[in-house]
Design an enzyme around this catalytic site. Structure first.
Site, PDB file in Angstrom:
ATOM      1  N   GLU A  82       0.821  -1.213   0.000  1.00 27.39           N
ATOM      2  CA  GLU A  82       0.000   0.000   0.000  1.00 27.39           C
ATOM      3  C   GLU A  82       0.857   1.267   0.000  1.00 27.39           C
ATOM      4  O   GLU A  82       0.451   2.307  -0.506  1.00 27.39           O
ATOM      5  CB  GLU A  82      -0.949   0.005   1.199  1.00 27.39           C
ATOM      6  CG  GLU A  82      -2.057  -1.054   1.125  1.00 27.39           C
ATOM      7  CD  GLU A  82      -1.635  -2.421   1.649  1.00 27.39           C
ATOM      8  OE1 GLU A  82      -0.429  -2.611   1.948  1.00 27.39           O
ATOM      9  OE2 GLU A  82      -2.504  -3.299   1.761  1.00 27.39           O
ATOM     10  N   PHE A 115     -12.280  -7.754  13.363  1.00 27.27           N
ATOM     11  CA  PHE A 115     -11.140  -8.189  12.566  1.00 27.27           C
ATOM     12  C   PHE A 115     -10.743  -7.094  11.572  1.00 27.27           C
ATOM     13  O   PHE A 115     -11.594  -6.546  10.874  1.00 27.27           O
ATOM     14  CB  PHE A 115     -11.475  -9.484  11.820  1.00 27.27           C
ATOM     15  CG  PHE A 115     -10.342  -9.956  10.943  1.00 27.27           C
ATOM     16  CD1 PHE A 115      -9.116 -10.317  11.503  1.00 27.27           C
ATOM     17  CD2 PHE A 115     -10.477  -9.997   9.568  1.00 27.27           C
ATOM     18  CE1 PHE A 115      -8.062 -10.723  10.702  1.00 27.27           C
ATOM     19  CE2 PHE A 115      -9.428 -10.403   8.760  1.00 27.27           C
ATOM     20  CZ  PHE A 115      -8.213 -10.764   9.333  1.00 27.27           C
ATOM     21  N   GLN A 116      -9.470  -6.784  11.557  1.00 24.92           N
ATOM     22  CA  GLN A 116      -8.918  -5.747  10.669  1.00 24.92           C
ATOM     23  C   GLN A 116      -9.591  -4.398  10.822  1.00 24.92           C
ATOM     24  O   GLN A 116      -9.739  -3.645   9.869  1.00 24.92           O
ATOM     25  CB  GLN A 116      -8.944  -6.214   9.207  1.00 24.92           C
ATOM     26  CG  GLN A 116      -7.956  -7.348   8.982  1.00 24.92           C
ATOM     27  CD  GLN A 116      -7.706  -7.643   7.527  1.00 24.92           C
ATOM     28  OE1 GLN A 116      -8.568  -7.481   6.680  1.00 24.92           O
ATOM     29  NE2 GLN A 116      -6.494  -8.100   7.238  1.00 24.92           N
ATOM     30  N   MET A 169      23.841   9.155   4.030  1.00 30.91           N
ATOM     31  CA  MET A 169      23.648  10.462   4.649  1.00 30.91           C
ATOM     32  C   MET A 169      23.844  10.382   6.166  1.00 30.91           C
ATOM     33  O   MET A 169      24.429  11.279   6.767  1.00 30.91           O
ATOM     34  CB  MET A 169      22.246  10.993   4.315  1.00 30.91           C
ATOM     35  CG  MET A 169      21.990  12.404   4.786  1.00 30.91           C
ATOM     36  SD  MET A 169      23.243  13.552   4.178  1.00 30.91           S
ATOM     37  CE  MET A 169      22.441  14.204   2.727  1.00 30.91           C
ATOM     38  N   LYS A 220     -17.822  -1.347   5.143  1.00 31.83           N
ATOM     39  CA  LYS A 220     -18.254  -2.273   4.091  1.00 31.83           C
ATOM     40  C   LYS A 220     -19.773  -2.291   3.909  1.00 31.83           C
ATOM     41  O   LYS A 220     -20.264  -2.396   2.782  1.00 31.83           O
ATOM     42  CB  LYS A 220     -17.746  -3.671   4.449  1.00 31.83           C
ATOM     43  CG  LYS A 220     -17.918  -4.676   3.350  1.00 31.83           C
ATOM     44  CD  LYS A 220     -17.355  -6.007   3.777  1.00 31.83           C
ATOM     45  CE  LYS A 220     -17.866  -7.104   2.871  1.00 31.83           C
ATOM     46  NZ  LYS A 220     -17.506  -8.414   3.409  1.00 31.83           N
TER      47      LYS A 220
HETATM   48  C1  LIG Z   1      11.853   5.809   6.091  1.00 27.04           C
HETATM   49  C2  LIG Z   1      13.099   6.492   6.534  1.00 27.04           C
HETATM   50  N1  LIG Z   1      13.897   5.928   7.462  1.00 27.04           N
HETATM   51  C3  LIG Z   1      15.027   6.532   7.858  1.00 27.04           C
HETATM   52  C4  LIG Z   1      15.408   7.728   7.330  1.00 27.04           C
HETATM   53  C5  LIG Z   1      16.680   8.427   7.799  1.00 27.04           C
HETATM   54  N2  LIG Z   1      17.641   8.544   6.690  1.00 27.04           N
HETATM   55  C6  LIG Z   1      17.788   9.664   5.969  1.00 27.04           C
HETATM   56  S1  LIG Z   1      18.891   9.496   4.737  1.00 27.04           S
HETATM   57  C7  LIG Z   1      19.245   7.914   5.167  1.00 27.04           C
HETATM   58  C8  LIG Z   1      20.231   7.118   4.413  1.00 27.04           C
HETATM   59  C9  LIG Z   1      19.724   6.702   3.092  1.00 27.04           C
HETATM   60  O1  LIG Z   1      20.592   5.731   2.569  1.00 27.04           O
HETATM   61  P1  LIG Z   1      20.580   5.368   1.036  1.00 27.04           P
HETATM   62  O2  LIG Z   1      19.193   5.127   0.590  1.00 27.04           O
HETATM   63  O3  LIG Z   1      21.549   4.300   0.784  1.00 27.04           O
HETATM   64  O4  LIG Z   1      21.035   6.745   0.379  1.00 27.04           O
HETATM   65  P2  LIG Z   1      22.471   7.457   0.493  1.00 27.04           P
HETATM   66  O5  LIG Z   1      22.377   8.483   1.586  1.00 27.04           O
HETATM   67  O6  LIG Z   1      23.487   6.406   0.783  1.00 27.04           O
HETATM   68  O7  LIG Z   1      22.650   8.089  -0.840  1.00 27.04           O
HETATM   69  C10 LIG Z   1      18.477   7.532   6.270  1.00 27.04           C
HETATM   70  C11 LIG Z   1      18.555   6.230   6.940  1.00 27.04           C
HETATM   71  C12 LIG Z   1      14.534   8.304   6.380  1.00 27.04           C
HETATM   72  N3  LIG Z   1      14.795   9.485   5.811  1.00 27.04           N
HETATM   73  N4  LIG Z   1      13.423   7.656   5.980  1.00 27.04           N
END
Ligand SMILES: Cc1ncc(C[n+]2csc(CCOP(=O)(O)OP(=O)(O)O)c2C)c(N)n1
Ligand SMILES: [Mg+2]
Lengths: 580, 164
Positions: free
Chosen positions: A60, A122-123, A481, A172
């Site tokens: 979803e 349920f659900q 990051m 529903k």
């Molecule tokens: C759903 C979610 N979980 C955690 C984060 C925190 N977060 C921001 S950037 C990042 C790293 C992303 O890694 P990647 O997709 O490999 O991209 P890169 O920074 O290596 O280019 C994280 C964990 C987020 N923004 N969204």
């Protein structure tokens, strides 16, 4: 007036779900993205034989981001249909993402039967309760005959004023019961919603225009509001008349062409050095549909201290929220800027532009081509090979910032990124939605190895619907990051960021029936990129890049642009005080 | 918290389910404590009136009012200036004693108080007045021992032609 719906013969008895679908057909809805389940079966049943195409996603969340991508490209609401309970809660991240970035969306959720509401059936999930803080509006439908009015209101609310998601929870028994209302196009009943088209006050614009007089260092800041109201042409007129440089937020990309000589590109935490220098030195800043977000205004006490601040926003609650403007106008960006252009005179900005030209030369965006394949080279090459013409959707992280820096955008609605929520997992499904919206355009998803793995199962959707989306995976084997922050601010104590052991993304793509490309050297970057971009069908480009690279320039969170660094400092940096 | 000013906010809302929750969320998210909240019908059955008193700084209040106004089911929301008649009602339960009876009788005019009920050795004292008057009377009667107290929360209406 919903003509299509109104002329529908009502002789044949229909149920609530059929009334719902007829209404949506009447609005010209082309697609519904979703995933079925017990409480939603009557609605899925009503879609059999409908001219609306149902796109079955694998999760979803994927459905919500596809609807979001479709909405950002077309400007029309994206529609999502899911079942109750876990089906509904799986949409929450996508709803937040749409809310934070003002994206029009309608989320239809199945719900347990009315008599079981509140009894832990349920659900059963109280999805209207769960989502209340992240929707523009929501409904729990209690009467079958209310369906056409509610759908009409939702359709209107989600795309007028400041757009946003609207959720409709449909028990529903309500969708199954016969519809006996008089009309499929009834009157709306939203007396509190007068904010659909706020007309700007002429006097406010006149007041704003006066501030430009005699200014030497004006700066225009283009935000998402400018994109949403198609203000590009008006902004171009204003910038050229004033001789004012233009910078943009992450979501404002493209509405004023980034290749225009007056463009400084993106500002803020990872914006260009010259845009941030302009921010520090300007004597007037006009925000056109930007909400002075903390990514661009890390510290309000030091923000544009010597500048007059002007603010145009369609949402009155954004005025005074972060920045206290010297003048403001509430209204659609395009309408306001079109008026403003007529009221301002050209400024003498020759010295200002010269100063900024100097910064552009002194602090250009750059990367090395001699120490292995970098993400910047991959993205820059993608930009050149596609001649900047692709619709680009990004995920969240380092690659997102590099994409913003190196994939210049010349058109609004050609740049999709989760700005406000920063939702990992957004980039790929949003690109899928964009490709549905613009089947003839080249659509490229630039994603990280981390984020891609959050929603990659939608490769099935791409394969099944033969959508030629190009997925460019920037694989640095890190949650890059976060690793960068740990390196810079936490003594390089890496914790929970290592992605070593990633799957073989080429094989993975092939398992889904999608073509895979691979690159890991500066030398083969361009030829692989060319092959991939010229490939007719969907494909995944697995770019293995150097692992420990950092995004610069950088302004530490909570700091003002004065504290921008353009390369890794030799001294230890203090932990950032800003939120994230 | 106590040094922050108390504000009275009047909200006209469409009579739709969930509107109270939506408004409460706007306050809660910004750390505003609601002191009292009255939801009551208006002369038009389609709308209800909410009168809210809450404590917090002015800057946050501006944000709250703007964000409440943004809610689809809110017709309008504003902080109320001085030009209003405001009232609140309190019920206080005390032990029934000649001293209390005499005290209430003495203050009947000044504080608009009267004894509504006397049963099983208890009095129920009713007071209407401004929030300030209710606070004042409560402080005075405390020395006779108050067993329970309940207040409706403040309601107000603008004076003259202007609509609330
Ligand atoms: C759903 C979610 N979980 C955690 C984060 C925190 N977060 C921001 S950037 C990042 C790293 C992303 O890694 P990647 O997709 O490999 O991209 P890169 O920074 O290596 O280019 C994280 C964990 C987020 N923004 N969204
Ligand atoms: Mg990564």
């Amino acid at each position: 007036m919903n003509k299509e719906a109104a002329k529908t013969p009502s002789k044949k008895a229909i149920n609530g779900a059929e009334a719902l679908i007829k209404c949506l057909e009447g609005f010209g809805v082309e697609y519904i993205w979703g995933l079925s389940g017990g409480a939603a079966i009557p609605i899925f049943d009503a879609l059999v034989g409908s001219k609306i195409k149902l796109i079955l996603t694998r999760h979803e969340q994927g459905a919500t981001h596809m609807a979001d991508g479709y909405a950002r490209v077309t400007g029309k609401p994206g529609v999502v249909l899911v079942t109750s309970g876990p089906g509904a809660t799986n949409t929450v991240t996508g709803i937040l993402t749409a809310m934070m970035d003002s994206v029009p969306m309608i989320v239809l959720t199945g719900q347990t039967i009315t008599s079981m509401l509140g009894k832990d059936a349920f659900q059963e999930a109280d999805i209207s309760g769960i989502t209340m803080p992240v929707v523009k509006h929501s409904y729990l439908v209690k009467n079958t005959n209310d369906i056409p009015r509610i759908v009409k209101e939702a359709w209107h609310i989600c795309q007028t004023g400041r757009p946003g998601p609207v959720l409709i929870d449909l028990p529903k028994d309500i969708t199954s019961a016969p519809f006996s209302g008089d009309s499929l196009d009834p009157e709306m009943d939203i007396p509190g919603y007068k904010k659909d088209t706020p007309s700007p006050h002429k006097a406010d614009i006149v007041k704003m225009a006066k501030f430009f007089k005699g200014k030497k260092k004006p700066l225009l800041l283009v935000g998402h509001g400018a994109v949403l109201s198609n203000a590009g042409a008006a902004i171009k007129k204003l910038a050229e008349k004033l001789g004012a440089p233009v910078t943009n937020t992450l979501l404002g990309k493209g509405e004023f062409p980034e290749t225009h000589p007056l463009s400084l590109g993106m500002l803020g935490m990872h914006g260009t050095a010259y845009a941030n220098k302009a921010l520090i030195n300007c004597d007037l800043i006009l925000s056109i549909g930007s909400r002075w977000d903390d990514r661009i205004n890390g510290n309000n006490n030091e923000f544009c201290v010597n500048a007059k601040k002007l603010h145009i926003d369609v949402d009155f609650s954004e005025i005074n929220k972060i920045v206290k403007p010297d003048a403001w106008v509430v209204g659609q960006a395009r309408e306001v800027v079109e008026e403003l252009v007529k009221l301002v005179d050209p400024l003498d900005t020759a010295d200002w532009l010269k100063e900024l030209e100097y910064y552009k030369k002194e602090f250009p965006l750059k990367y090395s081509k001699t120490n292995g394949l970098t993400a910047q080279q991959v993205i820059d090459t993608c930009y050149k090979v596609t001649q900047g013409r692709a619709i680009v959707s990004t995920d969240v992280g380092q690659h997102q910032m590099w994409a913003a820096q190196f994939y210049l955008s010349d058109k609004g609605n050609y740049w999709l990124s989760s700005g406000g929520a920063g939702t990992m997992g957004y980039g790929f499904p949003a690109a899928v939605g964009a490709q549905f919206a613009a089947p003839k355009d080249l659509v490229v998803a630039i994603v990280g190895d981390g984020g891609f793995q959050m929603t990659l199962y939608e490769l099935s959707t791409v394969f099944i619907h033969k959508l030629p989306v190009k997925v460019l995976i920037i694989d640095n084997k890190y949650l890059g990051m976060v690793r960068q922050w740990q390196e810079l601010f936490f003594d390089n104590r890496l914790s929970g960021v290592d992605l070593e052991g990633n799957p073989d993304f080429v094989k993975l793509a092939e398992a889904y029936g999608v073509k895979g490309f691979h690159m890991d050297k500066p030398e083969n970057c361009e030829s692989v990129m060319r092959d991939a971009m010229n490939y007719k069908g969907p494909c995944v480009i697995h770019a293995e890049v150097i692992k420990e690279d950092n995004v610069f320039p950088m302004i530490p969170a909570g700091k003002s642009a004065f504290h921008m660094i353009v390369e890794k400092p030799t001294t230890k940096m203090e932990k950032p005080s800003g939120s994230t | 918290m106590d040094t922050l000013p108390l504000h009275t906010i009047s909200v006209l809302v469409a009579n739709k389910p969930g509107v109270l929750v939506r408004i409460a969320l706007v306050f809660a998210r910004r750390g505003y404590n609601i002191n009292s909240l009255v939801v009551s019908p208006t002369i038009n059955p389609k709308f209800s009136r909410m009168t809210i008193t809450a404590k917090g700084d002015l800057e946050t209040l501006e944000q709250i009012i703007k964000n409440v106004n943004k809610l689809i089911d809110v017709i309008h929301c504003e902080e109320h200036p001085a030009n209003t008649v405001e009232k609140e009602l309190a019920l206080l339960k005390t032990k029934a004693s000649p001293a209390v009876k005499a005290f209430v009788a003495k203050n009947a005019r000044k504080f608009h108080v009267r004894i509504d009920d006397a049963s099983e050795g208890c009095y129920i004292i009713e007071q209407t007045g401004t929030t300030l008057e209710l606070d004042e009377f409560e402080a005075l009667i405390k020395k006779y021992g108050v067993l329970e107290m309940i207040r409706t929360g403040k309601i107000l209406i603008t004076r003259g032609q202007e609509k609330t």
